[in-house]
Motif scaffolding. Structure first.
Motif, PDB file in Angstrom:
ATOM      1  N   THR A 190       0.925  -1.301   0.065  1.00 41.65           N
ATOM      2  CA  THR A 190       0.106   0.176  -0.160  1.00 41.65           C
ATOM      3  C   THR A 190       0.888   1.360   0.040  1.00 41.65           C
ATOM      4  OG1 THR A 190      -0.169  -0.103   2.235  1.00 41.65           O
ATOM      5  CG2 THR A 190      -1.845  -1.280   1.323  1.00 41.65           C
ATOM      6  N   SER A 191       0.070   2.397  -0.478  1.00 40.62           N
ATOM      7  CA  SER A 191       1.002   3.717  -0.452  1.00 40.62           C
ATOM      8  C   SER A 191      -0.285   4.674   0.100  1.00 40.62           C
ATOM      9  CB  SER A 191       1.498   4.094  -1.960  1.00 40.62           C
ATOM     10  OG  SER A 191       0.615   4.227  -2.422  1.00 40.62           O
ATOM     11  N   LYS A 192       0.276   6.049   0.330  1.00 36.98           N
ATOM     12  CA  LYS A 192      -0.637   6.848   0.729  1.00 36.98           C
ATOM     13  C   LYS A 192      -1.660   7.113  -0.692  1.00 36.98           C
ATOM     14  CE  LYS A 192       2.150   9.671   3.818  1.00 36.98           C
ATOM     15  NZ  LYS A 192       2.639  10.869   4.171  1.00 36.98           N
ATOM     16  N   GLU A 193      -1.056   6.943  -1.842  1.00 40.80           N
ATOM     17  CA  GLU A 193      -2.094   7.020  -2.847  1.00 40.80           C
ATOM     18  C   GLU A 193      -2.935   5.847  -3.350  1.00 40.80           C
ATOM     19  OE1 GLU A 193       1.302   7.611  -2.984  1.00 40.80           O
ATOM     20  OE2 GLU A 193       1.098   9.762  -2.557  1.00 40.80           O
ATOM     21  N   ASN A 194      -2.725   4.683  -2.775  1.00 39.63           N
ATOM     22  CA  ASN A 194      -3.393   3.548  -3.095  1.00 39.63           C
ATOM     23  C   ASN A 194      -3.436   2.527  -1.924  1.00 39.63           C
ATOM     24  OD1 ASN A 194      -4.870   1.418  -4.204  1.00 39.63           O
ATOM     25  ND2 ASN A 194      -3.190   1.098  -5.924  1.00 39.63           N
ATOM     26  N   LYS A 195      -4.450   2.535  -1.288  1.00 39.78           N
ATOM     27  CA  LYS A 195      -4.583   1.550  -0.076  1.00 39.78           C
ATOM     28  C   LYS A 195      -5.120   0.103  -0.322  1.00 39.78           C
ATOM     29  CE  LYS A 195      -3.695   4.712   2.994  1.00 39.78           C
ATOM     30  NZ  LYS A 195      -4.786   4.851   4.103  1.00 39.78           N
ATOM     31  N   GLN A 217      -3.062   0.517   8.655  1.00 43.54           N
ATOM     32  CA  GLN A 217      -3.491   1.418   7.712  1.00 43.54           C
ATOM     33  C   GLN A 217      -5.012   1.703   8.107  1.00 43.54           C
ATOM     34  OE1 GLN A 217      -1.695   2.372   4.721  1.00 43.54           O
ATOM     35  NE2 GLN A 217      -0.254   1.202   5.804  1.00 43.54           N
ATOM     36  N   VAL A 218      -5.351   2.944   7.875  1.00 43.41           N
ATOM     37  CA  VAL A 218      -6.717   3.324   8.288  1.00 43.41           C
ATOM     38  C   VAL A 218      -7.602   3.108   6.902  1.00 43.41           C
ATOM     39  CG1 VAL A 218      -8.310   5.531   8.726  1.00 43.41           C
ATOM     40  CG2 VAL A 218      -5.904   5.246   9.615  1.00 43.41           C
ATOM     41  N   LEU A 219      -8.797   2.239   7.416  1.00 47.56           N
ATOM     42  CA  LEU A 219      -9.720   2.105   6.299  1.00 47.56           C
ATOM     43  C   LEU A 219     -10.673   2.947   5.909  1.00 47.56           C
ATOM     44  CD1 LEU A 219     -10.446  -1.621   7.695  1.00 47.56           C
ATOM     45  CD2 LEU A 219      -8.959  -0.871   5.629  1.00 47.56           C
ATOM     46  N   VAL A 266     -14.550  -1.027  14.274  1.00 47.01           N
ATOM     47  CA  VAL A 266     -14.074   0.109  13.339  1.00 47.01           C
ATOM     48  C   VAL A 266     -15.127   1.057  12.997  1.00 47.01           C
ATOM     49  CG1 VAL A 266     -12.557   0.682  11.275  1.00 47.01           C
ATOM     50  CG2 VAL A 266     -12.224  -1.405  12.715  1.00 47.01           C
ATOM     51  N   SER A 267     -14.776   2.287  12.992  1.00 44.37           N
ATOM     52  CA  SER A 267     -16.017   3.358  12.476  1.00 44.37           C
ATOM     53  C   SER A 267     -15.050   4.244  11.675  1.00 44.37           C
ATOM     54  CB  SER A 267     -16.566   3.928  13.815  1.00 44.37           C
ATOM     55  OG  SER A 267     -15.754   4.749  14.642  1.00 44.37           O
ATOM     56  N   GLU A 268     -15.544   5.319  11.015  1.00 40.91           N
ATOM     57  CA  GLU A 268     -15.078   6.234  10.046  1.00 40.91           C
ATOM     58  C   GLU A 268     -14.230   6.997  10.935  1.00 40.91           C
ATOM     59  OE1 GLU A 268     -17.110   7.969   6.954  1.00 40.91           O
ATOM     60  OE2 GLU A 268     -18.491   6.876   7.089  1.00 40.91           O
ATOM     61  N   GLU A 269     -14.361   7.297  12.309  1.00 41.60           N
ATOM     62  CA  GLU A 269     -13.611   8.333  13.165  1.00 41.60           C
ATOM     63  C   GLU A 269     -12.437   7.195  13.570  1.00 41.60           C
ATOM     64  OE1 GLU A 269     -13.627  11.227  16.876  1.00 41.60           O
ATOM     65  OE2 GLU A 269     -15.795  10.720  15.957  1.00 41.60           O
ATOM     66  N   LEU A 270     -11.122   7.858  13.538  1.00 37.07           N
ATOM     67  CA  LEU A 270     -10.009   6.958  14.339  1.00 37.07           C
ATOM     68  C   LEU A 270     -10.128   6.688  15.457  1.00 37.07           C
ATOM     69  CD1 LEU A 270      -7.248   5.742  13.428  1.00 37.07           C
ATOM     70  CD2 LEU A 270      -6.121   8.083  14.034  1.00 37.07           C
ATOM     71  N   ASP A 271      -9.983   5.452  15.714  1.00 34.74           N
ATOM     72  CA  ASP A 271      -9.978   4.560  17.149  1.00 34.74           C
ATOM     73  C   ASP A 271     -11.094   5.133  18.035  1.00 34.74           C
ATOM     74  OD1 ASP A 271      -7.547   3.075  16.435  1.00 34.74           O
ATOM     75  OD2 ASP A 271      -6.383   4.980  17.217  1.00 34.74           O
TER      76      ASP A 271
END
Length: 327
Positions: A190-195, A217-219, A266-271
């Motif tokens: 993965t990269s910042k541009e492509n997860k 990685q953050v989904l 897991v939710s959209e807001e981190l942790d």
């Protein structure tokens, strides 16, 4: 906020001694003690969430008893002034007298009667195990613990695949284990541009839920919506403290005396997703960063395994916006 917690085990049939006996030895009243004619009883679990009203417990009990079943454990939670009812029941039954199709129909009728938001029944010995996909980055400790728990039968899941954004050499203990047991391993750089989220979705489309075993990685929200099922994460820290990167170092430098781990959805807001399980371990001035991290990893493994087991045993129910009821 004060809470009302109803303990109903005293008013419902409870056979606590059965917990240490084989279900094959259980007899219904009036039936022959001859082992050739005695029923082979099976264990079932039912969870229920609906608007609160009088008579729910009685109807749930009657549903099981009317088919010859017997409740082993029943737990109820009713938050004060919230008009919502939660329950989890474990029971034994004769599958000949109460076929699974009939059981589903009976609980469905109850669900309609009480306008239930959630009604789930599970028969662990008959139902397929939950299929899970495991996402992991460089650290192996949680992944290895899950694999060993699966191998030993301590986790009631089937691991369909392991996906990582870090490659592992062919002859490592992890790759050898996966190859030996036929579990596919997918390396997706993965990269910042492509997860690589579209490819991950393709690989996990037939799973029941996902486990992030230290996946760094953050989904994205798009991924969460597209997957549409639960994702369980492990965070090496007691949320909401020490969010983000390197929380062990953050906690160590803060001089904490208790470290811990948090398993959460897991939710959209981190942790910030609903918490399933938290565990703690004491540390002191005698710990250096290395022993601090080692203790943290041990807590993480235990916390994640407990959360997965609780989830599979239907012990986890959503409560309000960002909370859980854990039976």
């Amino acid at each position: 906020m004060s809470l009302i917690r109803r303990r109903v085990s005293s008013s419902l049939p409870r056979l606590s001694k059965f917990a240490i006996r084989s279900f094959k030895s259980l007899k219904f009243p009036g039936e022959s003690l001859d082992s050739s004619t005695s029923p082979v009883l099976t264990h079932g679990i039912h969870v229920f969430q609906c608007p609160d009203e009088v008579g729910i417990v009685a109807k749930l009990s009657d549903c099981i008893a009317s088919r010859g079943g017997n409740i082993l454990v029943a737990d109820v939670f009713v938050p004060e002034k919230k008009n919502v009812f939660y329950s989890r029941s474990e029971f034994i039954f004769d599958p000949v007298k109460w076929p699974r199709e009939q059981m589903d129909e009976d609980f469905f009728k109850l669900s309609k009667r009480f306008n239930a938001m959630k009604s789930v029944v599970r028969v662990p010995d008959e139902d397929p195990k939950y299929k899970i996909g495991v996402l992991v980055s460089k650290q192996d400790h949680c992944l290895v613990d899950l694999l060993h728990g699966w191998q030993d039968g301590k986790l009631p899941v089937d691991i369909t695949c392991v996906i990582s954004n870090h490659d592992r050499l062919p002859n490592t203990h992890v790759t050898r284990f996966l190859e030996r047991h036929g579990i596919p391993y997918h390396h997706l750089h993965t990269s910042k541009e492509n997860k690589r989220e579209e490819e991950i979705l393709e690989l996990v489309q037939n799973t029941d839920f996902l486990v992030l075993a230290r996946y760094m990685q953050v989904l994205s929200g798009n991924f969460l919506r597209a997957y549409g099922k639960d994702i369980i994460n492990i965070h090496h820290g007691l949320l909401p403290s020490f969010k983000g990167g390197n929380p062990s170092k953050q906690a160590f430098e803060a001089g904490v005396k208790l470290i811990g781990a948090t398993s959460h959805f897991v939710s959209e807001e981190l942790d910030s997703g609903p918490i399933i399980e938290q565990m703690v371990e004491r540390v002191s001035h005698k710990d250096n960063l290395r022993s601090f991290v080692r203790k943290s990893e041990e807590v993480e493994k235990q916390c994640l395994a407990k959360a997965i087991k609780s989830y599979c045993e239907l012990r986890v129910l959503p409560y309000e916006v960002n909370k859980t009821v854990i039976f």
